[in-house]
Design an enzyme around this catalytic site. Structure first.
Site, PDB file in Angstrom:
ATOM      1  N   LYS A 272       0.857  -1.205   0.000  1.00  0.00           N
ATOM      2  CA  LYS A 272       0.000   0.000   0.000  1.00  0.00           C
ATOM      3  C   LYS A 272       0.882   1.241   0.000  1.00  0.00           C
ATOM      4  CE  LYS A 272      -3.241   2.613   2.982  1.00  0.00           C
ATOM      5  NZ  LYS A 272      -4.212   2.570   4.099  1.00  0.00           N
ATOM      6  N   LYS A 284     -10.335  13.009   7.827  1.00  0.00           N
ATOM      7  CA  LYS A 284      -9.948  12.679   9.194  1.00  0.00           C
ATOM      8  C   LYS A 284     -10.000  13.947  10.042  1.00  0.00           C
ATOM      9  CE  LYS A 284      -6.740   8.924   7.972  1.00  0.00           C
ATOM     10  NZ  LYS A 284      -7.366   7.795   8.656  1.00  0.00           N
ATOM     11  N   ARG A 359      -7.716  -0.516   0.949  1.00  0.00           N
ATOM     12  CA  ARG A 359      -8.206  -1.744   0.313  1.00  0.00           C
ATOM     13  C   ARG A 359      -8.550  -1.508  -1.156  1.00  0.00           C
ATOM     14  NH1 ARG A 359     -12.786  -2.192   4.787  1.00  0.00           N
ATOM     15  NH2 ARG A 359     -11.124  -1.106   5.885  1.00  0.00           N
TER      16      ARG A 359
HETATM   17  N1  BES Z   1      -4.323   4.532   6.835  1.00  0.00           N
HETATM   18  C1  BES Z   1      -5.462   4.279   7.637  1.00  0.00           C
HETATM   19  C2  BES Z   1      -5.197   3.263   8.756  1.00  0.00           C
HETATM   20  C3  BES Z   1      -4.229   3.690   9.826  1.00  0.00           C
HETATM   21  C4  BES Z   1      -4.708   4.166  11.035  1.00  0.00           C
HETATM   22  C5  BES Z   1      -2.878   3.538   9.664  1.00  0.00           C
HETATM   23  C6  BES Z   1      -3.829   4.518  12.037  1.00  0.00           C
HETATM   24  C7  BES Z   1      -2.004   3.909  10.666  1.00  0.00           C
HETATM   25  C8  BES Z   1      -2.474   4.393  11.858  1.00  0.00           C
HETATM   26  C9  BES Z   1      -6.589   3.704   6.774  1.00  0.00           C
HETATM   27  O1  BES Z   1      -6.622   4.154   5.465  1.00  0.00           O
HETATM   28  C10 BES Z   1      -7.877   4.114   7.391  1.00  0.00           C
HETATM   29  O2  BES Z   1      -8.145   5.283   7.402  1.00  0.00           O
HETATM   30  N2  BES Z   1      -8.640   3.142   7.859  1.00  0.00           N
HETATM   31  C11 BES Z   1      -9.885   3.384   8.459  1.00  0.00           C
HETATM   32  C12 BES Z   1     -10.864   2.379   7.882  1.00  0.00           C
HETATM   33  C13 BES Z   1     -12.278   2.638   8.256  1.00  0.00           C
HETATM   34  C14 BES Z   1     -12.774   3.908   7.608  1.00  0.00           C
HETATM   35  C15 BES Z   1     -13.106   1.452   7.822  1.00  0.00           C
HETATM   36  C16 BES Z   1      -9.738   3.198   9.965  1.00  0.00           C
HETATM   37  O3  BES Z   1      -8.993   2.316  10.381  1.00  0.00           O
HETATM   38  O4  BES Z   1     -10.339   3.974  10.704  1.00  0.00           O
HETATM   39 ZN    ZN Z   2      -4.794   4.755   4.678  1.00  0.00          ZN
HETATM   40 MN    MN Z   3      -7.742   5.952   5.274  1.00  0.00          MN
END
Ligand code: BES
Ligand code: ZN
Ligand code: MN
Length: 507
Positions: A272, A284, A359
């Site tokens: 990724k 965010k 994903r």
């Molecule tokens: N890159 C983030 C995940 C992440 C979170 C990496 C904290 C490192 C530290 C990923 O793209 C993300 O935002 N995931 C979301 C998914 C959700 C919206 C289903 C998450 O984990 O909140």
């Molecule tokens: Zn991400």
């Molecule tokens: Mn994300």
């Protein structure tokens, strides 16, 4: 073209600072430490057994100074000598492990942060084999002193110049072999750290493709980069969808390593490469965590970094890599909630949250890997906050459809001390990903987020044996800790090297 003052990478090799540092340090196995020329000598001291000769204090005196030989502890014995003597806690002799040796070397180099010429004496390696011991010590010394100082006027600490290893009773050839391997694996890890530590506007998707090309030229692998127009022709709707809001073009970077002889197998690695994850339209909220989203390309960084080690370690397998690179930005052109993206291969995905973007880019990469006919796929991604919540910052979540492949990844993780723990791909949760209008949606329910993300990915690997590492927790460390240094850890680089170098098809 003149480079913007706000862009560091890529320039020449010096733009990846760790390459210069790695070229400048010499690590050697010696019969006698060159005391005169060294600024510091470290000696491993166990909590039981005799003290090594040359330690000027007895156990009682060491104890009064607060030193009990616990792992990770050190005591600098400053005397009249120009060379500092450092006792390094190594715990009980019977508990000595490869990880313990790595950590002891890291603790030593941190105890003498200003020293550039150092020697380390190890009186026993216990049941660890000589090559692994020398490799672990080398990794610990080099990774323990890692700092990302490229953007500071002056580096906080000097880089190491000389590391002498005196390993009592260890075969010199085996030690030298282990050192040579450790230099390569530590260098690769440091490259992954440099890439992840680099600020997001200094390292865009197209910059990463340029860096990959430079690294491929130096370390003997082929690099092919595909731009936006080519991705449209290839039908990579996931990568293109996530990229839609960005002012920067996406890149698919394909890496190929070909061994000298008949390949022992063909492994595919998918990473990724979200250069910055703002969340997109599902923005965010601003909190300190989002400073870390420049590291959302940590998976791609570890795949690329692993390739830099393959030729030098004489890897016998063919290895191919797919890096899915873009940032995830909100704008008037950004992809929207309710949009439907079409993955390479034709599956449709309803976007229910633009922050579940990892994903979406990974699905294209996984399909490309299966199309290439690899014997197995390992993907690595900073995929879910849920992985961090479940296992914390030191252990990655491991999933897969092939237990033998998962077992190999786990064994490699144990050996490299990049801990991973298998979680179930619970089929019951698959219906959480159902969509009313597309083949699948990109959002699961409120719980088991790492598993539903894994289930999503599993839809794109067909019958190819597949394992998945979710490194959202392990990509960075809040503090110096064993082989990790504060900031990007380069986690996974050494696991991938370990699995790839002698890869054979799984049963
Ligand atoms: N890159 C983030 C995940 C992440 C979170 C990496 C904290 C490192 C530290 C990923 O793209 C993300 O935002 N995931 C979301 C998914 C959700 C919206 C289903 C998450 O984990 O909140
Ligand atoms: Zn991400
Ligand atoms: Mn994300």
């Amino acid at each position: 073209m003149t480079r913007s003052p706000n862009k560091l990478i890529p320039a020449e090799f010096s733009a990846i600072p760790s390459l210069a540092a790695s070229d400048a340090v010499g690590v050697t196995a010696v019969d006698e430490l060159g005391a005169g020329a060294l600024e510091a000598i470290g000696v491993l001291v166990h909590s039981d057994g005799d003290l090594p000769d040359g330690v000027p204090l007895d156990r009682a005196a060491l104890g009064r100074a607060g030193f009990e030989a616990k792992p990770g502890t050190t005591l600098v014995l400053a005397g009249a000598e120009p060379t500092l003597l450092v006792v390094i806690g190594a715990g009980a002799v019977d508990d000595l492990s490869e990880a313990g040796l790595r950590d002891a070397a890291a603790a030593f180099v941190r105890a003498v942060p200003k020293a550039t010429r150092i020697g380390l004496r190890v009186t026993t390696i216990g049941t660890v084999d000589a090559t692994s011991a020398a490799r672990a010590l080398t990794e610990g010394a080099l990774l323990g002193r890692y700092r990302y100082d490229a953007l500071k006027a002056t580096a906080r600490e000097p880089k190491l110049a000389t590391v002498e290893l005196l390993l009592d009773g260890v075969d010199a050839a085996a030690a030298s072999d282990g050192i040579a391997q450790g230099i390569v694996t530590a260098r690769a890890t440091a490259i992954a750290r440099d890439l992840a530590n680099t600020p997001p506007s200094h390292l865009t998707a197209s910059d990463l493709a340029d860096v990959a090309t430079i690294l491929g030229g130096r370390f003997g692998f082929d690099v092919e980069a595909f731009d936006k127009q080519e991705l449209i022709e290839m039908g990579c709707g996931g990568l293109l969808g996530v990229n839609a809001g960005s002012a920067e073009e996406p890149r698919l970077v394909v890496l190929r390593y070909t061994p000298a002889g008949e390949p022992s197998g063909h492994l595919g690695l998918v990473g990724k490469g979200i250069m910055y994850d703002s969340g997109g339209i599902s923005l965010k909220p601003s909190d300190p965590m989002h400073l870390l989203m420049k590291m959302d390309m940590g998976g791609a960084a570890s795949v690329l970094a692993a390739f830099t080690a393959l030729r030098d370690l004489g890897a016998t397998a063919a290895v191919s890599g797919w890096l899915l690179c873009t940032d995830n930005m909100p704008s008037g052109s950004a992809y929207k909630l309710g949009d439907v993206l079409t993955a390479r291969g034709g599956k449709t995905v309803e976007v229910k949250n633009t922050d579940a973007e990892g994903r979406l880019v990974m699905m294209d990469g996984l399909v490309l890997a299966t199309e290439a006919g690899v014997d197995a796929i390992i993907d690595i991604a900073t995929l879910t906050g849920a992985a961090l919540m479940a296992l914390g910052p030191s252990t990655a979540a491991l999933f897969g459809t092939s237990q033998p492949l998962v077992d190999r990844v786990k064994a490699a993780a144990d050996a490299t001390d990049e801990p991973a723990w298998q979680l179930p791909l619970e089929r019951k949760y698959r219906k959480q990903l159902d969509s009313d209008i597309a083949d699948i949606s990109n959002l699961g329910g409120a719980s088991a987020g790492a598993a539903t993300a894994g289930l999503f990915l599993s839809e794109f690997v067909g019958d190819t044996p597949w394992a998945h590492l979710d490194i959202a927790g392990t990509m960075q460390s809040d503090a110096d800790d064993s082989w990790r240094s504060k900031g990007a850890t380069g986690y996974g680089t050494r696991i991938l090297i370990e699995v790839a170098r002698g890869f054979t098809p799984v049963a």
